[in-house]
Design a protein around this motif. Structure first.
Motif, PDB file in Angstrom:
ATOM      1  N   HIS A   1       0.872  -1.214  -0.224  1.00 14.85           N
ATOM      2  CA  HIS A   1       0.007  -0.055   0.108  1.00 14.85           C
ATOM      3  C   HIS A   1       1.128   0.936  -0.007  1.00 14.85           C
ATOM      4  CE1 HIS A   1      -3.328   2.672   0.954  1.00 14.85           C
ATOM      5  NE2 HIS A   1      -2.561   3.118   1.885  1.00 14.85           N
ATOM      6  N   PHE A   2       0.716   2.108  -0.805  1.00  9.70           N
ATOM      7  CA  PHE A   2       1.625   3.346  -1.071  1.00  9.70           C
ATOM      8  C   PHE A   2       0.612   4.635  -0.401  1.00  9.70           C
ATOM      9  CE2 PHE A   2       3.418   0.427  -4.044  1.00  9.70           C
ATOM     10  CZ  PHE A   2       4.585   0.547  -3.639  1.00  9.70           C
ATOM     11  N   TYR A   3       1.153   5.528   0.162  1.00  7.47           N
ATOM     12  CA  TYR A   3       0.365   6.803   0.692  1.00  7.47           C
ATOM     13  C   TYR A   3       1.066   7.769   0.602  1.00  7.47           C
ATOM     14  CZ  TYR A   3       2.377   5.314   5.446  1.00  7.47           C
ATOM     15  OH  TYR A   3       3.111   5.374   6.266  1.00  7.47           O
ATOM     16  N   LYS A   4       1.013   9.017   0.489  1.00  2.00           N
ATOM     17  CA  LYS A   4       1.632  10.108   0.447  1.00  2.00           C
ATOM     18  C   LYS A   4       2.199  10.583   1.815  1.00  2.00           C
ATOM     19  CE  LYS A   4       0.713  13.411  -3.003  1.00  2.00           C
ATOM     20  NZ  LYS A   4      -0.059  14.803  -3.582  1.00  2.00           N
ATOM     21  N   LYS A   5       3.518  10.849   1.887  1.00  2.87           N
ATOM     22  CA  LYS A   5       4.076  11.249   3.043  1.00  2.87           C
ATOM     23  C   LYS A   5       3.332  12.737   3.455  1.00  2.87           C
ATOM     24  CE  LYS A   5       8.537   9.149   2.655  1.00  2.87           C
ATOM     25  NZ  LYS A   5      10.153   9.668   2.403  1.00  2.87           N
TER      26      LYS A   5
ATOM     27  N   GLY B   1       3.650  16.302   1.746  1.00  2.69           N
ATOM     28  CA  GLY B   1       3.683  16.008   0.229  1.00  2.69           C
ATOM     29  C   GLY B   1       4.761  15.557  -0.364  1.00  2.69           C
ATOM     30  N   SER B   2       5.967  15.256   0.312  1.00  2.00           N
ATOM     31  CA  SER B   2       7.256  15.173  -0.220  1.00  2.00           C
ATOM     32  C   SER B   2       7.428  13.433  -0.408  1.00  2.00           C
ATOM     33  CB  SER B   2       8.266  15.435   0.682  1.00  2.00           C
ATOM     34  OG  SER B   2       8.373  14.701   1.898  1.00  2.00           O
ATOM     35  N   GLY B   3       6.780  13.012  -1.589  1.00  2.00           N
ATOM     36  CA  GLY B   3       6.804  11.642  -1.840  1.00  2.00           C
ATOM     37  C   GLY B   3       5.920  10.695  -1.183  1.00  2.00           C
ATOM     38  N   TYR B   4       6.064   9.348  -1.605  1.00  2.00           N
ATOM     39  CA  TYR B   4       5.103   8.312  -1.094  1.00  2.00           C
ATOM     40  C   TYR B   4       5.781   7.277  -0.161  1.00  2.00           C
ATOM     41  CZ  TYR B   4       1.699   9.935  -4.414  1.00  2.00           C
ATOM     42  OH  TYR B   4       0.792  10.666  -5.029  1.00  2.00           O
ATOM     43  N   GLU B   5       5.091   7.084   0.802  1.00  2.00           N
ATOM     44  CA  GLU B   5       5.576   6.160   1.663  1.00  2.00           C
ATOM     45  C   GLU B   5       4.875   4.724   1.442  1.00  2.00           C
ATOM     46  OE1 GLU B   5       7.877   5.023   4.875  1.00  2.00           O
ATOM     47  OE2 GLU B   5       7.481   7.161   4.409  1.00  2.00           O
ATOM     48  N   LYS B   6       5.738   3.628   1.526  1.00  2.00           N
ATOM     49  CA  LYS B   6       5.203   2.335   1.243  1.00  2.00           C
ATOM     50  C   LYS B   6       4.922   1.271   2.390  1.00  2.00           C
ATOM     51  CE  LYS B   6       6.654  -2.189  -1.180  1.00  2.00           C
ATOM     52  NZ  LYS B   6       7.840  -2.626  -1.664  1.00  2.00           N
ATOM     53  N   GLU B   7       3.888   0.865   2.518  1.00  2.00           N
ATOM     54  CA  GLU B   7       3.361  -0.009   3.811  1.00  2.00           C
ATOM     55  C   GLU B   7       2.888  -1.567   3.267  1.00  2.00           C
ATOM     56  OE1 GLU B   7       0.365   1.318   6.570  1.00  2.00           O
ATOM     57  OE2 GLU B   7      -0.833  -0.024   5.709  1.00  2.00           O
ATOM     58  N   VAL B   8       3.605  -2.450   3.982  1.00  2.00           N
ATOM     59  CA  VAL B   8       3.413  -3.875   3.423  1.00  2.00           C
ATOM     60  C   VAL B   8       2.632  -4.458   4.633  1.00  2.00           C
ATOM     61  CG1 VAL B   8       4.594  -5.897   2.662  1.00  2.00           C
ATOM     62  CG2 VAL B   8       5.602  -3.629   2.223  1.00  2.00           C
ATOM     63  N   SER B   9       1.672  -5.203   4.190  1.00  2.53           N
ATOM     64  CA  SER B   9       1.068  -6.076   5.264  1.00  2.53           C
ATOM     65  C   SER B   9       1.069  -7.436   4.626  1.00  2.53           C
ATOM     66  CB  SER B   9      -0.398  -5.737   5.257  1.00  2.53           C
ATOM     67  OG  SER B   9      -0.580  -4.529   5.599  1.00  2.53           O
TER      68      SER B   9
END
Length: 153
Positions: free
Chosen positions: A37-41, A44-52
């Motif tokens: 799952h990717f969401y905005k940091k 607004g400086s890029g995206y964060e990746k979350e893994v489940s």
């Protein structure tokens, strides 16, 4: 009031599935998957990746098919329900694990690297056969569950 427990996840197989049969010969396959799952940091400086990580359980003919076609790295979509198992540890503490019970699985197409077209054709043929086998198994499994529901009333 009727309760609803329906889930759709799409991810990749993390490691080889575990296939076993019960003492009565009923097949079970456990497939560990990772869902990104990717969401905005913030800011607004890029995206964060979350893994489940989830464990998907399949039964019957679907378990046999999944054991045959689920390899590490393979993408899959799972439609199913959530199940929580609860138990007491040796120390007397409560423990639980949530798993996904699959009702339908769709394998994602694998993209072959630039190799021989003959190998790609064999892979495509194998993928097509797998999809047909899965569809037939799911249809049979649905018919069995419809019959058991009819008998319950």
């Amino acid at each position: 009031m009727s309760n609803i427990n329906c889930l759709i996840v799409e991810g990749n197989v993390v490691r080889q599935p575990e296939f076993r049969t019960t003492p009565h010969g009923y097949p079970i396959c456990k497939i560990p998957i990772a869902v990104n799952h990717f969401y905005k940091k913030a800011g607004g400086s890029g995206y964060e990746k979350e893994v489940s990580f989830f464990e998907v359980e399949t039964f019957g003919k679907l378990a046999e098919i999944c054991a045959k076609y689920s390899q590490k790295g393979r993408g899959m979509s799972v439609v199913g329900r959530i199940k929580q198992n609860r138990w007491k540890t040796d120390e007397g503490k409560n423990a639980s694990r949530v798993t996904i019970i699959a009702e339908k699985i769709e394998f994602k197409q694998r993209f072959a690297k630039a190799e021989s077209s003959e190998k790609d054709a064999k892979t495509a043929e194998s993928e097509s056969a797998a999809e047909e086998e899965i569809t037939l198994a799911l249809a049979a499994q649905t018919e069995e569950s419809d019959l058991s529901e009819d008998l319950a009333f």
